[in-house]
Design a protein around this motif. Structure first.
Motif, mmCIF file in Angstrom:
data_model
loop_
_atom_site.group_PDB
_atom_site.id
_atom_site.type_symbol
_atom_site.label_atom_id
_atom_site.label_comp_id
_atom_site.label_asym_id
_atom_site.label_seq_id
_atom_site.Cartn_x
_atom_site.Cartn_y
_atom_site.Cartn_z
ATOM 1 N N ASN A 219 0.850 -1.179 0.000
ATOM 2 C CA ASN A 219 0.000 0.000 0.000
ATOM 3 C C ASN A 219 0.894 1.240 0.000
ATOM 4 O O ASN A 219 1.816 1.347 0.826
ATOM 5 C CB ASN A 219 -0.908 -0.032 1.240
ATOM 6 N N CYS B 194 -3.595 5.945 -0.014
ATOM 7 C CA CYS B 194 -4.017 4.713 0.668
ATOM 8 C C CYS B 194 -4.810 3.788 -0.248
ATOM 9 O O CYS B 194 -5.101 2.656 0.128
ATOM 10 C CB CYS B 194 -4.810 5.023 1.936
ATOM 11 N N CYS C 8 -4.445 11.736 2.771
ATOM 12 C CA CYS C 8 -3.269 11.103 2.160
ATOM 13 C C CYS C 8 -3.089 11.531 0.707
ATOM 14 O O CYS C 8 -2.360 10.882 -0.033
ATOM 15 C CB CYS C 8 -3.409 9.588 2.223
ATOM 16 N N MET D 40 -6.708 5.379 6.334
ATOM 17 C CA MET D 40 -6.156 4.281 5.527
ATOM 18 C C MET D 40 -7.237 3.464 4.817
ATOM 19 O O MET D 40 -7.025 2.295 4.488
ATOM 20 C CB MET D 40 -5.265 3.358 6.378
ATOM 21 N N PRO E 244 -1.727 10.481 6.157
ATOM 22 C CA PRO E 244 -2.776 9.458 6.206
ATOM 23 C C PRO E 244 -3.354 9.290 7.606
ATOM 24 O O PRO E 244 -2.636 9.306 8.597
ATOM 25 C CB PRO E 244 -2.038 8.195 5.774
ATOM 26 N N ALA F 78 0.452 4.472 0.788
ATOM 27 C CA ALA F 78 0.465 5.320 1.988
ATOM 28 C C ALA F 78 1.259 4.643 3.112
ATOM 29 O O ALA F 78 2.071 5.286 3.779
ATOM 30 C CB ALA F 78 -0.957 5.615 2.446
ATOM 31 N N ALA F 79 1.047 3.360 3.305
ATOM 32 C CA ALA F 79 1.767 2.635 4.354
ATOM 33 C C ALA F 79 3.260 2.595 4.061
ATOM 34 O O ALA F 79 4.085 2.766 4.969
ATOM 35 C CB ALA F 79 1.207 1.218 4.491
#
Ligand code: FES
Length: 103
Positions: free
Chosen positions: A33, A80, A68, A61, A58, A35-36
């Motif tokens: 992912n 995300c 994000c 999520m 973010p 954003a992660a």
């Protein structure tokens, strides 16, 4: 003082691919992912609010908060909701683009 990142990578190693965030190179796990992956790489500010310029990153999520937002190939998108792919060029959205106008 060094603080630990709140996001840990899984035990399964993924191939790392080069992406660019605000002009800086980052090697992120392919397919993770977005954003992660950016958070795990230490990126905290994804955009600034249009009214006060406050930094945002973010939060939910899951595509609900729009904090994000990033710009990819001229299009403002939710990080995300995306996966890491090779050679992504990610930028900060221009002021006033997308998201909630919460000051
Ligand atoms: S983190 Fe909330 S929409 Fe992406």
């Amino acid at each position: 003082m060094k603080t630990a990142l709140p996001f840990l990578e899984t035990d399964t190693p993924a191939r790392r691919v080069r992406v660019w965030f605000d002009g800086a190179p980052l090697d992120l796990p392919e397919g993770m992912n977005l954003a992660a992956a950016l958070l795990a790489a230490g990126v905290r500010v994804f955009r600034h609010t249009p009214v006060s310029g406050a930094p945002r990153g973010p939060f939910c999520m899951m595509g609900a908060c729009f904090d994000c937002l990033v710009e990819i190939e001229g299009v403002t998108r939710q990080a995300c909701m995306l996966e890491v792919t090779e050679e992504l060029r990610i930028g900060l959205p221009q002021a006033g683009e997308g998201g909630h106008d919460e000051g």
